[in-house]
Design a protein around this motif. Structure first.
Motif, PDB file in Angstrom:
ATOM      1  N   HIS A  62       1.729   7.219  49.479  1.00 49.74           N
ATOM      2  CA  HIS A  62       2.606   8.325  49.862  1.00 49.74           C
ATOM      3  C   HIS A  62       1.853   9.624  50.168  1.00 49.74           C
ATOM      4  O   HIS A  62       2.428  10.533  50.755  1.00 49.74           O
ATOM      5  CB  HIS A  62       3.629   8.587  48.751  1.00 49.74           C
ATOM      6  N   ASP A  63       0.608   9.718  49.746  1.00 52.14           N
ATOM      7  CA  ASP A  63      -0.165  10.950  49.960  1.00 52.14           C
ATOM      8  C   ASP A  63      -1.560  10.593  50.470  1.00 52.14           C
ATOM      9  O   ASP A  63      -2.567  10.807  49.780  1.00 52.14           O
ATOM     10  CB  ASP A  63      -0.254  11.754  48.657  1.00 52.14           C
ATOM     11  N   PRO A  64      -1.649  10.032  51.676  1.00 50.87           N
ATOM     12  CA  PRO A  64      -2.955   9.593  52.199  1.00 50.87           C
ATOM     13  C   PRO A  64      -3.946  10.732  52.402  1.00 50.87           C
ATOM     14  O   PRO A  64      -5.151  10.489  52.483  1.00 50.87           O
ATOM     15  CB  PRO A  64      -2.597   8.916  53.528  1.00 50.87           C
ATOM     16  N   GLY A  65      -3.449  11.965  52.504  1.00 56.46           N
ATOM     17  CA  GLY A  65      -4.355  13.098  52.659  1.00 56.46           C
ATOM     18  C   GLY A  65      -5.295  13.261  51.484  1.00 56.46           C
ATOM     19  O   GLY A  65      -6.370  13.848  51.617  1.00 56.46           O
ATOM     20  N   ILE A  66      -4.903  12.739  50.310  1.00 58.35           N
ATOM     21  CA  ILE A  66      -5.764  12.781  49.125  1.00 58.35           C
ATOM     22  C   ILE A  66      -6.502  11.456  48.953  1.00 58.35           C
ATOM     23  O   ILE A  66      -7.725  11.384  49.041  1.00 58.35           O
ATOM     24  CB  ILE A  66      -4.937  13.096  47.860  1.00 58.35           C
ATOM     25  N   THR A  67      -5.746  10.399  48.711  1.00 62.33           N
ATOM     26  CA  THR A  67      -6.356   9.121  48.342  1.00 62.33           C
ATOM     27  C   THR A  67      -7.155   8.491  49.476  1.00 62.33           C
ATOM     28  O   THR A  67      -8.292   8.058  49.293  1.00 62.33           O
ATOM     29  CB  THR A  67      -5.259   8.140  47.880  1.00 62.33           C
ATOM     30  N   HIS A  68      -6.578   8.451  50.671  1.00 66.58           N
ATOM     31  CA  HIS A  68      -7.249   7.785  51.782  1.00 66.58           C
ATOM     32  C   HIS A  68      -8.430   8.605  52.308  1.00 66.58           C
ATOM     33  O   HIS A  68      -9.379   8.043  52.866  1.00 66.58           O
ATOM     34  CB  HIS A  68      -6.249   7.491  52.898  1.00 66.58           C
ATOM     35  N   GLN A  69      -8.369   9.930  52.113  1.00 72.40           N
ATOM     36  CA  GLN A  69      -9.521  10.744  52.506  1.00 72.40           C
ATOM     37  C   GLN A  69     -10.709  10.467  51.589  1.00 72.40           C
ATOM     38  O   GLN A  69     -11.847  10.351  52.054  1.00 72.40           O
ATOM     39  CB  GLN A  69      -9.150  12.227  52.464  1.00 72.40           C
ATOM     40  N   TRP A  70     -10.437  10.350  50.288  1.00 77.22           N
ATOM     41  CA  TRP A  70     -11.494   9.956  49.351  1.00 77.22           C
ATOM     42  C   TRP A  70     -12.061   8.587  49.744  1.00 77.22           C
ATOM     43  O   TRP A  70     -13.282   8.391  49.736  1.00 77.22           O
ATOM     44  CB  TRP A  70     -10.930   9.883  47.932  1.00 77.22           C
ATOM     45  N   LEU A  71     -11.173   7.666  50.063  1.00 76.13           N
ATOM     46  CA  LEU A  71     -11.600   6.321  50.449  1.00 76.13           C
ATOM     47  C   LEU A  71     -12.474   6.358  51.702  1.00 76.13           C
ATOM     48  O   LEU A  71     -13.483   5.645  51.799  1.00 76.13           O
ATOM     49  CB  LEU A  71     -10.358   5.456  50.682  1.00 76.13           C
ATOM     50  N   GLY A  72     -12.132   7.230  52.647  1.00 75.44           N
ATOM     51  CA  GLY A  72     -12.920   7.355  53.867  1.00 75.44           C
ATOM     52  C   GLY A  72     -14.323   7.889  53.610  1.00 75.44           C
ATOM     53  O   GLY A  72     -15.314   7.358  54.126  1.00 75.44           O
ATOM     54  N   TRP A  73     -14.423   8.943  52.796  1.00 71.16           N
ATOM     55  CA  TRP A  73     -15.744   9.515  52.480  1.00 71.16           C
ATOM     56  C   TRP A  73     -16.611   8.501  51.735  1.00 71.16           C
ATOM     57  O   TRP A  73     -17.810   8.364  52.019  1.00 71.16           O
ATOM     58  CB  TRP A  73     -15.580  10.785  51.650  1.00 71.16           C
ATOM     59  N   MET A  74     -16.024   7.807  50.775  1.00 70.53           N
ATOM     60  CA  MET A  74     -16.789   6.805  50.016  1.00 70.53           C
ATOM     61  C   MET A  74     -17.248   5.665  50.921  1.00 70.53           C
ATOM     62  O   MET A  74     -18.369   5.155  50.778  1.00 70.53           O
ATOM     63  CB  MET A  74     -15.942   6.279  48.858  1.00 70.53           C
ATOM     64  N   SER A  75     -16.400   5.275  51.852  1.00 71.18           N
ATOM     65  CA  SER A  75     -16.771   4.199  52.784  1.00 71.18           C
ATOM     66  C   SER A  75     -17.914   4.622  53.693  1.00 71.18           C
ATOM     67  O   SER A  75     -18.844   3.847  53.953  1.00 71.18           O
ATOM     68  CB  SER A  75     -15.555   3.795  53.621  1.00 71.18           C
ATOM     69  N   ALA A  76     -17.858   5.855  54.180  1.00 68.25           N
ATOM     70  CA  ALA A  76     -18.931   6.364  55.035  1.00 68.25           C
ATOM     71  C   ALA A  76     -20.263   6.367  54.296  1.00 68.25           C
ATOM     72  O   ALA A  76     -21.297   5.917  54.825  1.00 68.25           O
ATOM     73  CB  ALA A  76     -18.585   7.764  55.532  1.00 68.25           C
ATOM     74  N   ALA A  77     -20.248   6.863  53.048  1.00 67.52           N
ATOM     75  CA  ALA A  77     -21.478   6.895  52.257  1.00 67.52           C
ATOM     76  C   ALA A  77     -21.991   5.488  51.982  1.00 67.52           C
ATOM     77  O   ALA A  77     -23.204   5.231  52.017  1.00 67.52           O
ATOM     78  CB  ALA A  77     -21.222   7.639  50.940  1.00 67.52           C
ATOM     79  N   THR A  78     -21.073   4.556  51.720  1.00 64.83           N
ATOM     80  CA  THR A  78     -21.472   3.171  51.448  1.00 64.83           C
ATOM     81  C   THR A  78     -22.140   2.547  52.666  1.00 64.83           C
ATOM     82  O   THR A  78     -23.182   1.873  52.544  1.00 64.83           O
ATOM     83  CB  THR A  78     -20.239   2.339  51.036  1.00 64.83           C
ATOM     84  N   MET A  79     -21.557   2.755  53.848  1.00 67.67           N
ATOM     85  CA  MET A  79     -22.162   2.195  55.065  1.00 67.67           C
ATOM     86  C   MET A  79     -23.546   2.777  55.319  1.00 67.67           C
ATOM     87  O   MET A  79     -24.489   2.040  55.640  1.00 67.67           O
ATOM     88  CB  MET A  79     -21.240   2.448  56.265  1.00 67.67           C
ATOM     89  N   LEU A  80     -23.699   4.086  55.155  1.00 66.20           N
ATOM     90  CA  LEU A  80     -24.990   4.726  55.428  1.00 66.20           C
ATOM     91  C   LEU A  80     -26.052   4.306  54.409  1.00 66.20           C
ATOM     92  O   LEU A  80     -27.182   3.961  54.783  1.00 66.20           O
ATOM     93  CB  LEU A  80     -24.824   6.243  55.422  1.00 66.20           C
TER      94      LEU A  80
END
Length: 493
Positions: A265-283
């Motif tokens: 219901h609040d992707p601006g918080i949870t999914h943004q965290w998920l995006g940053w963590m995914s980017a760091a994991t890939m790099l």
């Protein structure tokens, strides 16, 4: 209710209990295990067809209606993952024959293998968040024993590290469950979705969501992956293949289920965290994949790269991305098992795990070389192999959601995957042979070659039949996009 939902758990559970009584009879252990995995695969395939034909299937344990009792739920996502996990495990089991060593086989290797599959399938099928914790623990306890089985100093060191990290994450898991229950008063996933929607996902609910994100990220190797490269390097190749195929996928599935069903219901918080963590994991995974010359380290960092890529798809969470996530999860289970199995054959043939000590193996082991090359292309997402469709859909989802920086990182790291695996292929199979005296293999490699070749056929078939796989994945992503379908099927509202 459909009693078939319990069979992918019940068959390996009963088999594990029976195998304990045949500790010294390796022949009986192997054949019972093979028959059990065949039966489990058959039940998973039948369950998938039922879900396809009749919709979401449920089973209320003890006849207790939700939200008061434990419920097992098979939607298309869960059914697909159970089938893929069982198929990957079956080929890892066949690969084990003659490669893990008689001593490990006598010390409950096959019962532990079955117990791990119980935990994996239970995690995919449960509809109760506390039961998800229980299934995680069954899987983890079996994995502790499989890592340490053999008793070398390196195994003991990595097992202690692996256990401490997972004990910490399990403690956080229990705390998160307790906070969630104290806040909304239920543990049934479908009912949780309704309760969170009623009270609104803000304040304490977002804090709990982030706590679950940390827990499942630790278990999946998403950003918090520092335990994975060492732990997956020490067991035999069959165990590493099983871990690379299944363990991180259970954590990713938990993230997918939690953040599409409960905390969406609040992707601006949870999914943004998920995006940053995914980017760091890939790099970070990309850096590790090109920094090492040890075969297992390179493969382990490729596992981490794929975890980050799937996390990227979940952070975008639109139709194309979720469709790609489901397809890529199925591909990655098969491809990672195959990659580690080939890595084991490569190390056995070369007598070393270091690339700088290999060379020229294409002359003696051409089958391993070309199987590895095809697998590398599939892992990198080269069409028409199975890795292409999922990657394409996730990238399309990222562009549609205007996540350009994440999409750019995913494309860049996909090139790194291709580079790291092709570099490994060139170093091991071309040039002059540096170690002409082949190390003796631990048993006959025939079953290892057969299982690897057959799994390669499965992976190629998934690529050629991608349109067929896509139709199943579309059903799965529709349920993830519209959680009310899941909720109504479980609560019968």
């Amino acid at each position: 209710m459909n009693n078939l939902l319990i069979w992918p758990l019940l068959i390996p559970l009963c088999t594990a209990a029976v195998l304990i009584f045949f500790k010294n009879n390796i022949f009986v252990q192997r054949w019972l295990s093979a028959v059990s995995l065949s039966a489990t695969t058959g039940s998973a395939a039948i369950l998938l067809l039922q879900v396809r034909k009749e919709g979401i299937q449920t089973l209320y344990m003890g006849g207790w209606s939700p939200p008061y009792g434990i419920v097992f739920v098979a939607d298309m996502t869960a059914a697909l993952l159970v089938l893929a996990a069982t198929v990957a495990a079956a080929f890892c089991l066949l690969y084990s024959f003659g490669t893990v060593g008689v001593q490990r086989e006598r010390y409950y290797y096959y019962p532990l293998f079955q117990f791990l599959l119980v935990g994996v399938n239970g995690s995919f099928l449960t509809g109760d968040i506390f039961n998800l914790f229980v299934c995680f623990e069954v899987m983890l306890i079996a994995s502790y024993a499989l890592i340490v089985l053999g008793g070398t100093k390196r195994q003991l060191r990595e097992t202690l590290k692996y256990m401490m990290i997972n004990i910490l994450s399990s403690t956080l898991f229990v705390a998160a469950v307790a906070y969630l229950y104290g806040t909304v008063g239920t543990l049934n996933m479908a009912d949780l979705s309704l309760r969170v929607a009623e009270i609104g996902q803000s304040g304490i609910i977002n804090v709990i969501a982030i706590l679950f994100l940390i827990v499942f990220s630790l278990k999946a190797g998403l950003f918090l992956f520092f335990w994975l490269p060492g732990s997956y390097s020490v067991p035999p190749a069959a165990v590493s293949a099983l871990f690379g195929a299944l363990l991180t996928k259970v954590g990713l599935y938990a993230l997918l289920r939690m953040f599409t069903l409960i905390f969406h219901h609040d992707p601006g918080i949870t999914h943004q965290w998920l995006g940053w963590m995914s980017a760091a994991t890939m790099l970070l995974g990309a850096i590790g994949a090109i920094a090492y010359t040890d075969v297992y380290r390179i493969l382990n960092y490729n596992v981490i790269l794929s975890v980050g890529f799937i996390g990227f798809g979940m952070s975008v969470s639109n139709g194309e991305a979720l469709n790609g996530v489901v397809i890529y999860l199925l591909h990655d289970m098969i491809a990672k098992a195959l990659l580690f199995m080939l890595g084991g054959l490569l190390i056995t043939a070369a007598g070393t795990s270091r690339l700088d000590e290999m060379g020229g193996l294409i002359r003696r082991r051409p089958a391993i070389g070309w199987m590895f090359f095809i697998t590398a292309l599939s892992v990198a997402g080269i069409p028409p192999l199975s890795g292409f469709t999922g990657k394409l859909l996730i990238v399309q989802g990222g562009l549609k959601d205007h996540a350009f920086w994440l999409t750019g990182i995913s494309l860049l790291t996909s090139l790194v995957v291709l580079y790291s695996l092709v570099r490994m292929f060139m170093a091991a199979f071309w040039g002059e042979e540096k170690r002409p005296a082949e190390a003796p293999a631990a048993g006959s490699p025939r079953t290892a070659y057969v299982s690897t070749a057959l799994l390669l056929v499965v992976m190629i078939a998934m690529g050629i039949g991608s349109e067929w796989v896509y139709r199943f994945a579309t059903d799965a992503s529709d349920t993830l996009l519209h959680p009310n379908t899941y909720i109504h099927s479980v609560l019968k509202e």
